[in-house]
Design a protein around this motif. Structure first.
Motif, PDB file in Angstrom:
ATOM      1  N   ILE A   1     -26.428   1.406 -37.688  1.00 42.08           N
ATOM      2  CA  ILE A   1     -27.761   0.809 -37.676  1.00 42.08           C
ATOM      3  C   ILE A   1     -28.793   1.849 -38.038  1.00 42.08           C
ATOM      4  CG2 ILE A   1     -27.125  -0.912 -35.940  1.00 42.08           C
ATOM      5  CD1 ILE A   1     -28.479   0.851 -33.856  1.00 42.08           C
ATOM      6  N   THR A   2     -29.935   1.355 -38.471  1.00 43.92           N
ATOM      7  CA  THR A   2     -31.027   2.230 -38.843  1.00 43.92           C
ATOM      8  C   THR A   2     -31.618   2.880 -37.605  1.00 43.92           C
ATOM      9  OG1 THR A   2     -31.531   0.860 -40.722  1.00 43.92           O
ATOM     10  CG2 THR A   2     -33.272   2.339 -39.968  1.00 43.92           C
ATOM     11  N   THR A   3     -31.808   4.187 -37.657  1.00 43.91           N
ATOM     12  CA  THR A   3     -32.392   4.920 -36.538  1.00 43.91           C
ATOM     13  C   THR A   3     -33.665   5.602 -36.987  1.00 43.91           C
ATOM     14  OG1 THR A   3     -31.068   6.858 -37.097  1.00 43.91           O
ATOM     15  CG2 THR A   3     -30.168   5.364 -35.453  1.00 43.91           C
ATOM     16  N   PRO A   4     -34.598   5.856 -36.063  1.00 45.62           N
ATOM     17  CA  PRO A   4     -35.843   6.515 -36.419  1.00 45.62           C
ATOM     18  C   PRO A   4     -35.594   7.904 -36.978  1.00 45.62           C
ATOM     19  CG  PRO A   4     -35.977   5.548 -34.222  1.00 45.62           C
ATOM     20  CD  PRO A   4     -34.557   5.463 -34.667  1.00 45.62           C
ATOM     21  N   ILE A   5     -36.478   8.329 -37.861  1.00 44.50           N
ATOM     22  CA  ILE A   5     -36.382   9.660 -38.423  1.00 44.50           C
ATOM     23  C   ILE A   5     -36.727  10.692 -37.353  1.00 44.50           C
ATOM     24  CG2 ILE A   5     -37.222  11.175 -40.241  1.00 44.50           C
ATOM     25  CD1 ILE A   5     -35.697   8.712 -41.191  1.00 44.50           C
ATOM     26  N   THR A   6     -35.900  11.720 -37.218  1.00 46.74           N
ATOM     27  CA  THR A   6     -36.121  12.735 -36.200  1.00 46.74           C
ATOM     28  C   THR A   6     -37.115  13.773 -36.679  1.00 46.74           C
ATOM     29  OG1 THR A   6     -33.859  12.458 -35.433  1.00 46.74           O
ATOM     30  CG2 THR A   6     -34.980  14.462 -34.770  1.00 46.74           C
ATOM     31  N   THR A   7     -38.054  14.121 -35.837  1.00 49.88           N
ATOM     32  CA  THR A   7     -39.005  15.176 -36.149  1.00 49.88           C
ATOM     33  C   THR A   7     -38.968  16.207 -35.055  1.00 49.88           C
ATOM     34  OG1 THR A   7     -40.790  14.043 -35.007  1.00 49.88           O
ATOM     35  CG2 THR A   7     -40.546  13.600 -37.362  1.00 49.88           C
ATOM     36  N   ILE A   8     -39.383  17.419 -35.375  1.00 46.64           N
ATOM     37  CA  ILE A   8     -39.380  18.484 -34.385  1.00 46.64           C
ATOM     38  C   ILE A   8     -40.442  19.501 -34.748  1.00 46.64           C
ATOM     39  CG2 ILE A   8     -37.621  19.865 -35.571  1.00 46.64           C
ATOM     40  CD1 ILE A   8     -36.526  20.633 -32.835  1.00 46.64           C
ATOM     41  N   ASN A   9     -41.017  20.136 -33.764  1.00 47.56           N
ATOM     42  CA  ASN A   9     -42.006  21.179 -33.987  1.00 47.56           C
ATOM     43  C   ASN A   9     -41.316  22.468 -34.405  1.00 47.56           C
ATOM     44  OD1 ASN A   9     -43.848  23.484 -33.114  1.00 47.56           O
ATOM     45  ND2 ASN A   9     -45.174  21.708 -32.845  1.00 47.56           N
TER      46      ASN A   9
ATOM     47  N   ASN B   1     -27.880  22.756 -31.468  1.00 48.55           N
ATOM     48  CA  ASN B   1     -28.625  22.175 -32.585  1.00 48.55           C
ATOM     49  C   ASN B   1     -28.154  22.697 -33.931  1.00 48.55           C
ATOM     50  OD1 ASN B   1     -30.224  20.626 -30.957  1.00 48.55           O
ATOM     51  ND2 ASN B   1     -31.774  22.214 -30.711  1.00 48.55           N
ATOM     52  N   THR B   2     -27.080  23.436 -33.961  1.00 45.06           N
ATOM     53  CA  THR B   2     -26.598  24.013 -35.212  1.00 45.06           C
ATOM     54  C   THR B   2     -25.192  23.522 -35.513  1.00 45.06           C
ATOM     55  OG1 THR B   2     -25.590  25.961 -34.184  1.00 45.06           O
ATOM     56  CG2 THR B   2     -27.940  26.097 -34.724  1.00 45.06           C
ATOM     57  N   PHE B   3     -24.763  23.829 -36.728  1.00 48.02           N
ATOM     58  CA  PHE B   3     -23.394  23.496 -37.116  1.00 48.02           C
ATOM     59  C   PHE B   3     -22.569  24.783 -37.197  1.00 48.02           C
ATOM     60  CE2 PHE B   3     -24.339  19.265 -37.587  1.00 48.02           C
ATOM     61  CZ  PHE B   3     -25.410  19.036 -38.427  1.00 48.02           C
TER      62      PHE B   3
ATOM     63  N   TRP C   1     -33.860  18.879 -47.784  1.00 46.90           N
ATOM     64  CA  TRP C   1     -32.926  19.809 -48.421  1.00 46.90           C
ATOM     65  C   TRP C   1     -31.503  19.334 -48.149  1.00 46.90           C
ATOM     66  CZ3 TRP C   1     -33.709  24.460 -51.163  1.00 46.90           C
ATOM     67  CH2 TRP C   1     -35.037  24.825 -51.326  1.00 46.90           C
ATOM     68  N   ASN C   2     -30.674  19.344 -49.198  1.00 48.63           N
ATOM     69  CA  ASN C   2     -29.288  18.925 -49.037  1.00 48.63           C
ATOM     70  C   ASN C   2     -28.367  19.952 -49.693  1.00 48.63           C
ATOM     71  OD1 ASN C   2     -29.443  18.395 -51.853  1.00 48.63           O
ATOM     72  ND2 ASN C   2     -30.161  16.309 -51.423  1.00 48.63           N
ATOM     73  N   PHE C   3     -27.112  19.592 -49.810  1.00 46.56           N
ATOM     74  CA  PHE C   3     -26.125  20.535 -50.345  1.00 46.56           C
ATOM     75  C   PHE C   3     -26.447  20.922 -51.785  1.00 46.56           C
ATOM     76  CE2 PHE C   3     -22.072  21.643 -52.349  1.00 46.56           C
ATOM     77  CZ  PHE C   3     -21.596  22.603 -51.463  1.00 46.56           C
ATOM     78  N   VAL C   4     -26.926  19.950 -52.562  1.00 45.52           N
ATOM     79  CA  VAL C   4     -27.230  20.215 -53.973  1.00 45.52           C
ATOM     80  C   VAL C   4     -28.412  21.170 -54.104  1.00 45.52           C
ATOM     81  CG1 VAL C   4     -27.950  19.176 -56.155  1.00 45.52           C
ATOM     82  CG2 VAL C   4     -26.306  17.982 -54.687  1.00 45.52           C
TER      83      VAL C   4
ATOM     84  N   ASP D   1     -34.291  19.523 -43.502  1.00 49.37           N
ATOM     85  CA  ASP D   1     -33.066  20.130 -44.014  1.00 49.37           C
ATOM     86  C   ASP D   1     -31.875  19.382 -43.442  1.00 49.37           C
ATOM     87  OD1 ASP D   1     -32.999  20.963 -41.372  1.00 49.37           O
ATOM     88  OD2 ASP D   1     -33.649  23.005 -41.814  1.00 49.37           O
ATOM     89  N   ALA D   2     -30.725  20.057 -43.357  1.00 56.28           N
ATOM     90  CA  ALA D   2     -29.522  19.393 -42.863  1.00 56.28           C
ATOM     91  C   ALA D   2     -29.627  19.030 -41.387  1.00 56.28           C
ATOM     92  CB  ALA D   2     -28.309  20.295 -43.084  1.00 56.28           C
ATOM     93  N   LEU D   3     -30.505  19.709 -40.643  1.00 53.58           N
ATOM     94  CA  LEU D   3     -30.626  19.457 -39.215  1.00 53.58           C
ATOM     95  C   LEU D   3     -31.633  18.360 -38.883  1.00 53.58           C
ATOM     96  CD1 LEU D   3     -30.575  23.112 -37.817  1.00 53.58           C
ATOM     97  CD2 LEU D   3     -28.702  21.468 -37.880  1.00 53.58           C
ATOM     98  N   TYR D   4     -32.792  18.407 -39.534  1.00 49.69           N
ATOM     99  CA  TYR D   4     -33.863  17.478 -39.199  1.00 49.69           C
ATOM    100  C   TYR D   4     -34.499  16.907 -40.462  1.00 49.69           C
ATOM    101  CZ  TYR D   4     -33.379  19.704 -34.654  1.00 49.69           C
ATOM    102  OH  TYR D   4     -32.878  20.195 -33.482  1.00 49.69           O
ATOM    103  N   GLN D   5     -34.941  15.661 -40.365  1.00 53.26           N
ATOM    104  CA  GLN D   5     -35.547  15.005 -41.510  1.00 53.26           C
ATOM    105  C   GLN D   5     -36.895  15.624 -41.860  1.00 53.26           C
ATOM    106  OE1 GLN D   5     -34.471  12.872 -43.610  1.00 53.26           O
ATOM    107  NE2 GLN D   5     -36.342  12.302 -44.679  1.00 53.26           N
TER     108      GLN D   5
END
Length: 410
Positions: free
Chosen positions: A33-41, A52-54, A153-156, A376-380
């Motif tokens: 399902i569609t989820t809200p876009i995550t934001t962070i300071n 919070n990392t991979f 930002w993505n892999f490309v 980036d890959a972590l946050y929208q």
């Protein structure tokens, strides 16, 4: 030749990612399902913990899987947003009534971003005067559009960044590959802080080629200093007949030209021949002051580019943490600005008394809001608190009177 090589490499990487997504066994894909876009300071992000990392090698494949699922969710959210036409009441046309239909995602994001628009005065004795200049803005559709439509930002893009980093700076790379997108205010919010709806009539510049469709703007000229990729400039552009942007990055100049914004490659305003003897109705300097080595000198130089009664739109991040990528000493500016910034009202008051008044600037209005950048890959998205001032140059004798009156309040 270089761009063709990058495009070819990007195509190869994109094909690999597509193949990877196809072979991934995503269970119950229809239940996503569609989820809200995550934001962070940014302040929280800079201190993020390992959760919070991979970085966990054991769960690396799971992380790639989760990232792929997140991308699918985000694309679904964008499609739903594009397909659901809805009207948001933002006061642009008070005479025309409109049916207000807000989607659950819009309502949730509006609530999430509301804290960035708050301004409260705790010290009512010394700071209450600021409320005379404060303009309340709020989350609107243009802000929502930026959040939903700006790719992260993505892999490309990361791969292109790595390849080009051998030849270009980070800023140049972002310009060449279409990154570095940021937003301070929407067009309507700029109209609010410039008090256009209250005092400034529309100016009509009749085009000789099309008399039936005259260009309707509010000012003749804008100079946007340190415009970056031009994403923030585009929100101001509808208010002006002529827009000129300056940048010290060739990559960003490329991005500005691609967006149809007249740009000037400029390392120093004082020595820029293309801007010599030119003046503008409005000069904007958005989140540049904490990134240049001589912020006070820059402010005083801007005066030379303002027409009589011209205005300066100045945006500064709260809290003020200078970092000079090129120049300065150990990434620190050559000119320091000492501010009290335990609270937001203290920060605004300190900027006024320590920076504006000593340099003969007067506050016309100001607002606070989110300074949003691509993720980036972590946050929208990443978000900071921004203070956006509208200033005008004050005559020295009048400035001394204002300074004495304010100091007497301390």
């Amino acid at each position: 030749m270089l761009f063709k090589l990058i495009k070819l490499l990007s195509f190869a990487i994109s094909s690999t990612i597509l193949f990877y997504l196809i072979i991934i066994k995503i269970e119950n894909i229809n239940s996503i399902i569609t989820t809200p876009i995550t934001t962070i300071n940014y302040n929280h992000h800079n201190n993020h913990n390992s959760n919070n990392t991979f970085s966990n090698t054991k769960n690396k494949m799971k992380s790639w899987r989760n990232m792929a699922i997140d991308l699918i969710k985000e694309e679904q959210a964008r499609e739903e947003y594009r397909n659901n036409n809805f009207t948001i009441s933002d006061g642009k046309n008070e005479e025309q009534s409109a049916t207000v239909v807000e989607t659950p995602l819009y309502t949730k994001l509006k609530r999430q971003y509301s804290r960035y628009y708050r301004f409260k005065v705790k010290d009512t004795i010394n700071h209450q005067y600021l409320m005379n200049y404060f303009i309340q803005t709020e989350f609107d559709k243009e802000t929502m559009d930026f959040i939903m439509e700006t790719p992260r930002w993505n892999f490309v893009s990361n791969a292109a960044n790595w390849i080009m980093s051998w030849m270009y700076t980070k800023t140049d790379i972002m310009g060449f590959i279409g990154k570095g997108n940021m937003m301070c205010l929407s067009t309507y919010q700029y109209k609010q802080i410039l008090k256009i709806n209250r005092t400034l009539p529309t100016i009509k510049f009749d085009d000789e080629d099309d008399d039936e469709d005259p260009l309707k703007v509010y000012y003749d000229s804008l100079l946007d200093i340190g415009a970056g990729c031009g994403s923030t400039t585009l929100y101001m552009k509808p208010l002006f007949k002529n827009v000129t942007a300056t940048e010290a990055s060739k990559g960003m100049i490329y991005s500005l030209n691609k967006k149809g914004i007249d740009s000037v490659f400029c390392l120093d305003l004082e020595t820029c021949d293309q801007l010599k003897d030119k003046q503008f109705d409005v000069v904007s300097c958005l989140n540049v002051l904490d990134r240049c080595e001589k912020p006070i000198s820059l402010l005083n130089t801007i005066k030379n580019f303002l027409k009589p009664n011209g205005k300066l739109i100045l945006a500064v991040v709260f809290p003020f943490n200078p970092y000079v990528e090129f120049g300065g000493i150990d990434n620190s500016p050559l000119e320091t600005i000492n501010l009290d910034q335990e609270t937001l009202s203290e920060y605004v008051d300190s900027f006024n008394k320590q920076v504006f008044i000593p340099n003969n600037f007067e506050i016309v209005s100001f607002t606070v809001g989110p300074y949003i950048s691509e993720g980036d890959a972590l946050y929208q998205n990443y978000v900071l608190t921004d203070v956006i001032f509208v200033l005008k140059v004050k005559k020295e004798e009048n400035s001394n009177k204002i300074s004495n009156n304010l100091m007497s309040c301390d």
